[in-house]
Design an enzyme around this catalytic site. Sequence first.
Site, PDB file in Angstrom:
ATOM      1  N   ASN A   1      12.788  -4.423  -3.806  1.00 40.86           N
ATOM      2  CA  ASN A   1      13.300  -3.091  -3.482  1.00 40.86           C
ATOM      3  C   ASN A   1      12.480  -2.548  -2.320  1.00 40.86           C
ATOM      4  O   ASN A   1      11.359  -2.098  -2.499  1.00 40.86           O
ATOM      5  CB  ASN A   1      13.167  -2.184  -4.722  1.00 40.86           C
ATOM      6  CG  ASN A   1      13.561  -0.749  -4.423  1.00 40.86           C
ATOM      7  OD1 ASN A   1      14.189  -0.463  -3.398  1.00 40.86           O
ATOM      8  ND2 ASN A   1      13.198   0.169  -5.306  1.00 40.86           N
ATOM      9  N   TRP A   2      13.061  -2.626  -1.147  1.00 43.85           N
ATOM     10  CA  TRP A   2      12.324  -2.219   0.064  1.00 43.85           C
ATOM     11  C   TRP A   2      12.242  -0.703   0.238  1.00 43.85           C
ATOM     12  O   TRP A   2      11.546  -0.220   1.143  1.00 43.85           O
ATOM     13  CB  TRP A   2      12.994  -2.831   1.313  1.00 43.85           C
ATOM     14  CG  TRP A   2      12.654  -4.261   1.533  1.00 43.85           C
ATOM     15  CD1 TRP A   2      11.827  -5.043   0.776  1.00 43.85           C
ATOM     16  CD2 TRP A   2      13.115  -5.098   2.612  1.00 43.85           C
ATOM     17  NE1 TRP A   2      11.753  -6.309   1.306  1.00 43.85           N
ATOM     18  CE2 TRP A   2      12.541  -6.368   2.440  1.00 43.85           C
ATOM     19  CE3 TRP A   2      13.974  -4.898   3.694  1.00 43.85           C
ATOM     20  CZ2 TRP A   2      12.778  -7.437   3.308  1.00 43.85           C
ATOM     21  CZ3 TRP A   2      14.217  -5.948   4.566  1.00 43.85           C
ATOM     22  CH2 TRP A   2      13.622  -7.207   4.373  1.00 43.85           C
ATOM     23  N   LYS A   3      12.991   0.048  -0.552  1.00 42.87           N
ATOM     24  CA  LYS A   3      13.002   1.520  -0.413  1.00 42.87           C
ATOM     25  C   LYS A   3      13.314   1.903   1.046  1.00 42.87           C
ATOM     26  O   LYS A   3      14.188   1.294   1.636  1.00 42.87           O
ATOM     27  CB  LYS A   3      11.682   2.108  -0.916  1.00 42.87           C
ATOM     28  CG  LYS A   3      11.330   1.564  -2.308  1.00 42.87           C
ATOM     29  CD  LYS A   3      10.198   2.249  -2.976  1.00 42.87           C
ATOM     30  CE  LYS A   3       9.942   1.587  -4.320  1.00 42.87           C
ATOM     31  NZ  LYS A   3       9.057   2.363  -5.161  1.00 42.87           N
TER      32      LYS A   3
ATOM     33  N   HIS B   1      17.374   4.727  -9.938  1.00 41.06           N
ATOM     34  CA  HIS B   1      15.939   4.548  -9.683  1.00 41.06           C
ATOM     35  C   HIS B   1      15.237   5.894  -9.895  1.00 41.06           C
ATOM     36  O   HIS B   1      15.803   6.952  -9.584  1.00 41.06           O
ATOM     37  CB  HIS B   1      15.712   4.035  -8.252  1.00 41.06           C
ATOM     38  CG  HIS B   1      14.304   3.588  -8.033  1.00 41.06           C
ATOM     39  ND1 HIS B   1      13.285   4.476  -7.796  1.00 41.06           N
ATOM     40  CD2 HIS B   1      13.738   2.352  -8.062  1.00 41.06           C
ATOM     41  CE1 HIS B   1      12.141   3.804  -7.679  1.00 41.06           C
ATOM     42  NE2 HIS B   1      12.391   2.501  -7.834  1.00 41.06           N
TER      43      HIS B   1
ATOM     44  N   GLU C   1      13.097   7.376  -8.276  1.00 36.27           N
ATOM     45  CA  GLU C   1      12.961   8.193  -7.059  1.00 36.27           C
ATOM     46  C   GLU C   1      14.259   8.942  -6.748  1.00 36.27           C
ATOM     47  O   GLU C   1      14.255   9.923  -6.003  1.00 36.27           O
ATOM     48  CB  GLU C   1      12.517   7.293  -5.884  1.00 36.27           C
ATOM     49  CG  GLU C   1      11.054   6.895  -6.046  1.00 36.27           C
ATOM     50  CD  GLU C   1      10.665   5.585  -5.393  1.00 36.27           C
ATOM     51  OE1 GLU C   1      11.458   5.037  -4.600  1.00 36.27           O
ATOM     52  OE2 GLU C   1       9.561   5.100  -5.695  1.00 36.27           O
TER      53      GLU C   1
ATOM     54  N   GLU D   1      11.094   0.563 -15.681  1.00 37.21           N
ATOM     55  CA  GLU D   1      10.069   0.922 -14.689  1.00 37.21           C
ATOM     56  C   GLU D   1       9.396   2.221 -15.109  1.00 37.21           C
ATOM     57  O   GLU D   1       9.878   3.312 -14.773  1.00 37.21           O
ATOM     58  CB  GLU D   1      10.713   1.142 -13.320  1.00 37.21           C
ATOM     59  CG  GLU D   1      11.353  -0.079 -12.722  1.00 37.21           C
ATOM     60  CD  GLU D   1      11.399   0.013 -11.201  1.00 37.21           C
ATOM     61  OE1 GLU D   1      10.847  -0.867 -10.554  1.00 37.21           O
ATOM     62  OE2 GLU D   1      11.955   0.993 -10.671  1.00 37.21           O
TER      63      GLU D   1
ATOM     64  N   GLY E   1       4.235   2.246  -7.759  1.00 36.60           N
ATOM     65  CA  GLY E   1       3.479   2.526  -6.533  1.00 36.60           C
ATOM     66  C   GLY E   1       2.068   3.037  -6.770  1.00 36.60           C
ATOM     67  O   GLY E   1       1.422   3.523  -5.853  1.00 36.60           O
TER      68      GLY E   1
ATOM     69  N   SER F   1       4.330  -1.627  -9.923  1.00 34.87           N
ATOM     70  CA  SER F   1       3.092  -2.264  -9.458  1.00 34.87           C
ATOM     71  C   SER F   1       2.981  -3.739  -9.846  1.00 34.87           C
ATOM     72  O   SER F   1       1.911  -4.206 -10.234  1.00 34.87           O
ATOM     73  CB  SER F   1       1.863  -1.488  -9.950  1.00 34.87           C
ATOM     74  OG  SER F   1       1.842  -0.200  -9.366  1.00 34.87           O
TER      75      SER F   1
ATOM     76  N   GLY G   1       8.545  -3.324  -5.630  1.00 33.30           N
ATOM     77  CA  GLY G   1       8.585  -2.423  -4.485  1.00 33.30           C
ATOM     78  C   GLY G   1       7.619  -2.868  -3.405  1.00 33.30           C
ATOM     79  O   GLY G   1       7.889  -3.793  -2.629  1.00 33.30           O
ATOM     80  N   GLY G   2       6.440  -2.261  -3.374  1.00 33.13           N
ATOM     81  CA  GLY G   2       5.438  -2.495  -2.325  1.00 33.13           C
ATOM     82  C   GLY G   2       5.212  -3.959  -1.983  1.00 33.13           C
ATOM     83  O   GLY G   2       5.233  -4.343  -0.805  1.00 33.13           O
TER      84      GLY G   2
HETATM   85  P1  PGA Z   1       6.228  -0.771  -6.845  1.00 32.09           P
HETATM   86  O1  PGA Z   1       7.725  -0.178  -6.921  1.00 32.09           O
HETATM   87  O2  PGA Z   1       6.328  -2.257  -7.083  1.00 32.09           O
HETATM   88  O3  PGA Z   1       5.748  -0.439  -5.475  1.00 32.09           O
HETATM   89  O4  PGA Z   1       5.450  -0.098  -7.937  1.00 32.09           O
HETATM   90  C1  PGA Z   1       8.653  -0.638  -7.867  1.00 32.09           C
HETATM   91  C2  PGA Z   1       9.957   0.130  -7.747  1.00 32.09           C
HETATM   92  O5  PGA Z   1       9.927   1.342  -7.493  1.00 32.09           O
HETATM   93  O6  PGA Z   1      11.042  -0.446  -7.878  1.00 32.09           O
END
Ligand code: PGA
Length: 250
Positions: free
Chosen positions: A9-11, A95, A97, A165, A171, A211, A232-233
């Site tokens: 997930n590149w956001k 998600h 966010e 999640e 993050g 994470s 994500g990251g």
């Molecule tokens: P993260 O993000 O791996 O940076 O914690 C995961 C996500 O939001 O899907």
Amino acid sequence: MPQPLVIANWKMNPQTLTEAKQIFVGIKNAAKKHPSVSVVLAPPAIYLTELMKSAGGAVSLAAQNTHSEPLGSFTGEISPTMISALGAKYIIVGHSERRMIGESNGDVAKKIMATLKARLTPIVCIGESARDSQGNFFTFIETQVETAFEIVPRTRFKDIVIAYEPIWAIGTGATATVEDVKEMQLFILKILTKHFGRTAAEQVTIIYGGSVKPDNAAKLYEAGGMSGFLVGGASLKVTDFATIIVATAN
Ligand code: PGA
């Protein structure tokens, strides 16, 4: 064991198409070496068309969000029909966010149905913002699951991915423990069974996100009991993401 599923997930990253293409090539090469793993990339929607030209085979593409209507006057939105027409296979729905900026459980339920109607697989994100010692977060998760799927026909449960999640782990570097992940995998299976029956429940793919890094992926995968990861990251660094793919490969 179901086929492991690892989703990037590149956001809202990276900032240019050139960089997106570079990372994508790296991810594709890593995925090719591990055909036992299903690798999915969710780039910003603006890059989907271009990346689609060289997707297929080792990597499938996903959108990070969708509108719940197939067409109409919704400025700034994209529809599941458009995403499907491009050849993407998945849509991330709900998600945290997006829930943070107002997406409700009801909105998530509508988007899941719209995604399924477009013959795409929804990756449905759930997760509590904090853990309390009374265990109220379990009730919170149960409500998210029940409301998300109550209108989904049981026959479509095989096309559903749930990404657990916990918001406190996204993050932050604060990953859930292997025990937390295992407990939540069993809990999600239990509530799916309670509300929708055992046959439907057992067909849902459950993955973990929050994470996930090269140094914790193998342990989380082996002992956590889930079928893969939403990353994500670490999905923006080819070597890190490649290590996470390897952690789930057999
Ligand atoms: P993260 O993000 O791996 O940076 O914690 C995961 C996500 O939001 O899907």
